[in-house]
Design an enzyme around this catalytic site. Structure first.
Site, short mmCIF file in Angstrom:
data_model
loop_
_atom_site.label_atom_id
_atom_site.label_comp_id
_atom_site.label_asym_id
_atom_site.label_seq_id
_atom_site.Cartn_x
_atom_site.Cartn_y
_atom_site.Cartn_z
N SER A 9 -65.83 12.85 50.50
CA SER A 9 -65.37 11.47 50.35
C SER A 9 -64.72 10.99 51.64
CB SER A 9 -64.37 11.37 49.19
OG SER A 9 -63.73 10.11 49.26
N HIS A 34 -69.85 10.18 50.26
CA HIS A 34 -69.25 9.52 49.10
C HIS A 34 -68.32 8.40 49.57
CE1 HIS A 34 -68.01 9.43 44.85
NE2 HIS A 34 -66.79 9.19 45.30
N ASP A 36 -65.77 5.42 48.42
CA ASP A 36 -64.94 4.92 47.32
C ASP A 36 -64.59 3.46 47.55
OD1 ASP A 36 -64.58 7.24 45.59
OD2 ASP A 36 -63.66 8.15 47.35
N MET A 38 -62.81 0.27 46.26
CA MET A 38 -61.73 -0.12 45.33
C MET A 38 -61.31 -1.57 45.58
SD MET A 38 -59.36 3.28 45.47
CE MET A 38 -60.07 4.92 45.63
N HIS A 67 -69.39 4.75 45.11
CA HIS A 67 -68.64 4.82 43.84
C HIS A 67 -67.80 3.55 43.74
CE1 HIS A 67 -65.14 6.99 41.54
NE2 HIS A 67 -65.74 6.08 40.81
N MET A 69 -65.27 1.16 42.19
CA MET A 69 -64.13 1.04 41.27
C MET A 69 -63.68 -0.41 41.35
SD MET A 69 -62.45 4.65 42.41
CE MET A 69 -63.56 4.75 43.82
N MET A 138 -64.87 11.69 36.30
CA MET A 138 -63.64 11.67 37.11
C MET A 138 -62.72 12.79 36.62
SD MET A 138 -63.87 9.24 39.37
CE MET A 138 -62.23 9.54 40.02
N ASP A 176 -65.67 14.29 40.39
CA ASP A 176 -64.93 13.61 41.46
C ASP A 176 -63.43 13.64 41.22
OD1 ASP A 176 -64.11 11.93 43.49
OD2 ASP A 176 -65.15 10.15 42.74
C1 DX5 Z 1 -60.58 8.73 43.63
C2 DX5 Z 1 -61.90 8.78 44.33
C3 DX5 Z 1 -62.28 10.11 44.84
C4 DX5 Z 1 -61.37 10.69 45.88
C5 DX5 Z 1 -61.57 12.17 45.91
O1 DX5 Z 1 -60.44 7.48 43.03
O2 DX5 Z 1 -62.94 8.35 43.45
O3 DX5 Z 1 -63.62 10.09 45.33
O4 DX5 Z 1 -61.60 10.18 47.16
O5 DX5 Z 1 -60.63 12.69 46.78
P1 DX5 Z 1 -59.96 14.11 46.52
O6 DX5 Z 1 -61.04 15.14 46.68
O7 DX5 Z 1 -58.95 14.19 47.62
O8 DX5 Z 1 -59.36 14.12 45.15
ZN ZN Z 2 -65.06 8.65 44.18
#
Ligand code: DX5
Ligand code: ZN
Length: 218
Positions: A9, A34, A36, A38, A67, A69, A138, A176
């Protein structure tokens, strides 16, 4: 057991050195980038949007795993596909029309997935098993990197595996949050196909070794 994929990620990378991060991920043996996304509404944190995905895709030889969110993902999924995402995953509880959002991703020729926070049951994705390519479990609450893996997630991964076997389609299980070289063995044995890892790779003294260890944890 089929090959396990690792999706580092880039949330845990240095945001001023993203081009270097995608290059490194490939060199370290990562399989997917990956991303993220948000929106500060679905989760209490902001990251980045389509322009960053587009920039990453330009530099990356690896597929981009987006991903989302964000609320109402159906408004943006096509834009993320156009930006260069190869897999687009969103949370069904954030969407007003899950089927439509999945169809929009498919129509772009991309893989689609549904993500579930720890408190969301697998029954939420059951109606869409004939449409999805990926189930993202998750193992922390979405929003931040560096959280601790929630052990109960292992049971949910096992249940997801049974559910998928029963449906007869090939759907990958992605896990994840809080994945480390120590817990990867249990996660893989519970049924995971793709392991996302941010902190445990980017803060490792030797990220390549961390990825190798995660991949050989079975
Ligand atoms: C959290 C994200 C994850 C996060 C994972 O909301 O969806 O992808 O970046 O990071 P680690 O491996 O540090 O938990
Ligand atoms: Zn993620």
């Amino acid at each position: 057991m089929s090959k396990v994929l690792v999706a580092p990620s880039i949330l845990s990378a240095d945001f001023c050195k993203m081009a270097e991060a995608v290059k490194n991920i490939k060199e370290w043996g990562g399989d997917l980038i990956h991303c993220d996304i948000m929106d500060g509404v679905f989760v209490p944190n902001f990251t980045f949007g389509m322009p960053m995905v587009k920039a990453l895709a330009k530099y990356s030889e690896l597929p981009i795993d987006a991903h989302l969110m964000i609320i109402e993902p159906e408004r943006y999924v096509e834009k993320f596909c156009d930006a260069g995402a190869d897999i687009v995953t969103f949370h069904p509880d954030a969407s007003k029309n899950v089927s439509k959002a999945l169809e929009l991703i498919k129509a772009k020729g991309k893989k689609c997935g549904l993500a579930l926070n720890p408190d969301k049951p697998l029954s939420m994705i059951e109606p869409y098993l004939d449409q999805i390519d990926v189930v993202l479990i998750m193992s922390v609450y979405a929003g931040f990197g560096g959280q601790r893996f929630i052990d109960e997630s292992l049971l949910k991964i096992g249940d997801a595996k049974s559910m998928i076997e029963n449906c007869g389609r090939k759907i990958l299980i992605e896990v994840d949050g809080g994945v480390t070289t120590e817990n990867a063995y249990h996660i893989i044995h519970s049924g995971a196909d793709i392991l996302v890892a941010g902190n445990s790779i980017f803060s490792a003294e030797n990220p390549k070794l961390a990825i190798t260890k995660i991949k050989s944890s079975h």
